[in-house]
Design a protein around this motif. Structure first.
Motif, short mmCIF file in Angstrom:
data_model
loop_
_atom_site.label_atom_id
_atom_site.label_comp_id
_atom_site.label_asym_id
_atom_site.label_seq_id
_atom_site.Cartn_x
_atom_site.Cartn_y
_atom_site.Cartn_z
N UNK A 68 1.08 -1.11 0.41
CA UNK A 68 0.22 -0.35 0.08
C UNK A 68 0.81 0.83 0.06
N UNK A 69 1.80 0.85 -0.34
CA UNK A 69 2.94 1.79 0.59
C UNK A 69 3.85 2.46 -1.11
N UNK A 70 3.61 2.70 -1.82
CA UNK A 70 4.78 3.68 -2.75
C UNK A 70 6.40 3.74 -2.24
N UNK A 71 7.82 3.80 -2.91
CA UNK A 71 8.47 4.10 -2.70
C UNK A 71 8.18 5.52 -2.24
N UNK A 72 8.28 6.53 -2.26
CA UNK A 72 7.78 7.64 -2.20
C UNK A 72 6.70 7.92 -1.15
N UNK A 73 6.10 6.95 -0.25
CA UNK A 73 4.94 7.00 0.89
C UNK A 73 5.83 6.06 1.97
N UNK A 74 6.93 6.05 2.05
CA UNK A 74 7.92 5.18 2.92
C UNK A 74 7.94 6.16 4.53
N UNK A 75 7.75 7.56 4.51
CA UNK A 75 7.93 7.58 5.72
C UNK A 75 6.29 8.25 5.88
N UNK A 76 5.59 8.12 5.56
CA UNK A 76 4.01 7.27 5.29
C UNK A 76 3.27 6.24 6.96
N UNK A 77 4.08 5.83 6.79
CA UNK A 77 4.20 4.27 7.71
C UNK A 77 4.78 4.80 9.45
N UNK A 78 3.62 3.60 10.12
CA UNK A 78 3.21 4.52 11.84
C UNK A 78 5.25 4.27 11.89
N UNK A 79 5.78 3.17 11.18
CA UNK A 79 7.45 2.46 12.20
C UNK A 79 8.58 3.61 11.71
N UNK A 80 7.76 3.91 10.73
CA UNK A 80 8.79 5.32 10.35
C UNK A 80 8.79 6.14 10.83
N UNK A 81 7.43 7.27 10.83
CA UNK A 81 7.28 8.59 11.82
C UNK A 81 7.17 8.72 13.13
N UNK A 82 7.25 7.25 14.31
CA UNK A 82 7.04 7.14 15.46
C UNK A 82 8.57 8.11 16.24
N UNK A 83 9.61 7.90 15.41
CA UNK A 83 11.35 7.78 15.70
C UNK A 83 11.20 9.24 15.62
N UNK A 84 10.21 10.19 14.64
CA UNK A 84 10.80 11.54 14.53
C UNK A 84 9.72 12.35 15.63
N UNK A 85 11.04 13.37 15.80
CA UNK A 85 10.74 14.23 16.95
C UNK A 85 9.15 15.30 16.81
N UNK A 86 8.65 15.12 17.84
CA UNK A 86 7.12 15.68 18.04
C UNK A 86 7.27 16.88 16.80
N UNK A 87 7.44 17.87 16.36
CA UNK A 87 7.52 19.06 15.41
C UNK A 87 7.02 18.03 13.91
#
Length: 508
Positions: A68-87
């Motif tokens: 469901x996630x293309x190469x350019x959509x990987x940042x939309x995945x929970x496992x990716x964005x959960x580690x980002x800084x809150x902002x």
């Protein structure tokens, strides 16, 4: 009745803390909190499915996989964005993940369909960060834990819902499910499903009593795709109900938008073999906005009567129903009330009436209710009707609704002593229901349950209120003779007079 796993106090307090975080973050409407949590759970699930599919592709290069996630959509995945800084996480979720969610509807699954109008309303990066961290650490692998965690969240919608909706207590739902005993081949429908409590409980019952449904490929497909049907006209409820089913392990239930009383029934008529429902009793509808199909069954504006007409249309012949109605349905004197009761008794088979205590739906509503059990036959079949008066359902009947017994003694499946029965009648009601064509027929009308022959019901103008048939036992009371009582009164009178004389003398 299998034991229900109760989630630990520690897990509950973790959920409570998230709740408090929403509250202090400015979102105080419990429905909105649940909705935001539901979106995030869905996003997390999409990521888990993606991971599973990628593993499959890695192991079996020729396997069919759905990514469901293309190469350019990987940042939309929970496992990716959960580690980002809150902002950064906040910007990603608000401006990328939610737009992605809204355009998912095309894959045909009920969940995606209900996400089309998903709105992200978490107000601050700090709150989103807390909620994501907390959801990430919840133990969501086990179906029972997942389901119970979500149920616990739903129990927080304790304030009266809009359009007269409120959650039906779990133990009343369990009683209705146990009494109708869903079977593997059933098609079960709740035309006013709300958070899908009846469908969830029916799913639990079938898994417990008929475990074979999950082992046979054909039965399994029926279970996941054709067994459970819920309608509601509130988008929030559809999202929550769908997620509730998903977390309880039903992959694609048919939970959809339908204004049950307004739309034509013809497409769904005769489709279902079991209806379980607690429809809203929110007053009356205009004739214009009511389905002509239902007006043909019974000409009325009252929603509770229209829902009964709807249930009769939706059921297939031989289909059965357990539905909660306000007491007025049992004895209302309007033409429509009488006609509906006449139909249930004469044209179909009215199986039973279980009167519930008036505090059952507190704190939402003090209305007195009963559960009607009937079978659609189109050829009559009522020979007697079984009545049961529930006087205690295991919980205090005030606004607090606190449990009167330990958790394992609550609900219809508990084994109770006679003393405990006085606090929870549900196991007795369930046991006696099973014998309604046997020794229950012999019970006197002074008992808690009894059967009434159809002829008596016809004679009473199809009145179905239990009190119409129940006989009260008057105890013999020993009265003293009137002369004795009079002598006592004279003595008291003299004492009072003497007291007043003494008082006068003192005040002299």
């Amino acid at each position: 009745m299998g034991t229900r796993h109760v989630i630990t106090g520690e897990l509950k307090s973790r959920i409570d803390r998230v709740w408090d975080a929403f509250w202090s973050g400015g979102i105080s409407n419990p429905l909105e909190v649940i909705e935001q949590i539901t979106y995030l759970l869905f996003i997390k699930r999409l990521d888990e499915i993606e991971t599973r599919e990628l593993k499959k592709a890695g192991r079996f290069p020729n396997a069919q996989v759905t990514l469901r996630f293309g190469a350019d959509e990987q940042e939309l995945r929970w496992s990716r964005f959960k580690g980002l800084d809150p902002e950064t996480m906040f910007k990603t979720v608000a401006h990328k993940v939610f737009p992605y969610l809204q355009q998912l509807g095309g894959d045909g699954s009920t969940y995606s369909h209900h996400m089309r109008d998903a709105r992200f309303t978490i107000p601050s990066p700090a709150l989103l960060d807390r909620v994501v961290t907390m959801l990430d650490t919840l133990p969501m692998e086990d179906r029972d834990t997942k389901g119970d965690l979500y149920e616990y969240m739903l129990s927080k919608i304790a304030t009266a819902g809009h359009n007269g909706q409120f959650r039906t207590s779990r133990h009343i739902i369990q009683l209705m499910v146990e009494m109708t005993a869903p079977r593997p081949g059933d098609r079960i429908c709740d035309p006013a499903c709300g958070t899908a409590g009846f469908l969830v409980e029916a799913n639990e019952y079938v898994r417990r009593v008929h475990p074979e449904v999950l082992h046979d490929a054909g039965q399994r497909e029926h279970f996941h795709q054709k067994m459970f049907h819920g309608f509601d006209f509130d988008g929030t409820m559809l999202r929550i109900g769908s997620m509730n089913m998903l977390l309880h392990g039903v992959e694609s239930p048919d939970i959809r938008y339908r204004d049950s009383l307004a739309e034509s029934v013809s497409g769904d008529a005769g489709e279902y073999s079991l209806i379980l429902a607690n429809p809203p009793f929110a007053g009356s509808l205009d004739y214009e906005s009511t389905s002509k199909d239902l007006q043909r069954v019974v000409k009325t504006k009252k929603t509770e009567l229209l829902f009964l007409a709807l249930f009769l249309r939706l059921l297939r012949t031989g289909g059965r129903a357990a539905v909660i109605v306000p007491d007025g349905v049992l004895f209302g004197s309007s033409k429509a009330h009488k006609e509906l009761r006449r139909m249930l008794v004469e044209d179909h088979k009215l199986d039973g009436v279980v009167k519930l205590p008036s505090g059952t739906f507190k704190p939402y509503s003090g209305v007195s209710t009963a559960i009607l059990f009937f079978t659609k036959t189109n050829s009559g079949g009522t020979d007697h009707v079984w009545f049961y008066e529930v006087t205690a359902d295991g919980w205090s009947l005030d606004d607090k609704r606190t449990p009167l017994l330990p958790a394992e003694k609550l609900g219809p499946g508990a084994a109770l002593t006679d003393d405990e029965h006085a606090k929870n009648n549900l196991p007795d009601a369930l046991a006696r229901w099973a014998r309604r064509d046997g020794d229950e027929l012999q019970r006197a009308r002074t008992e808690q349950s009894f059967c009434v022959p159809k002829a008596d019901i016809v004679e009473q103008g199809y009145d179905l209120s239990l009190n119409r048939y129940k006989e009260i036992v008057h105890e013999e009371v020993e009265h003293r003779s009137p002369l004795d009582i009079l002598a006592d009164l004279e003595r008291l009178e003299a004492e009072i007079q003497q007291g007043m004389t003494d008082l006068k003398a003192m005040l002299g």
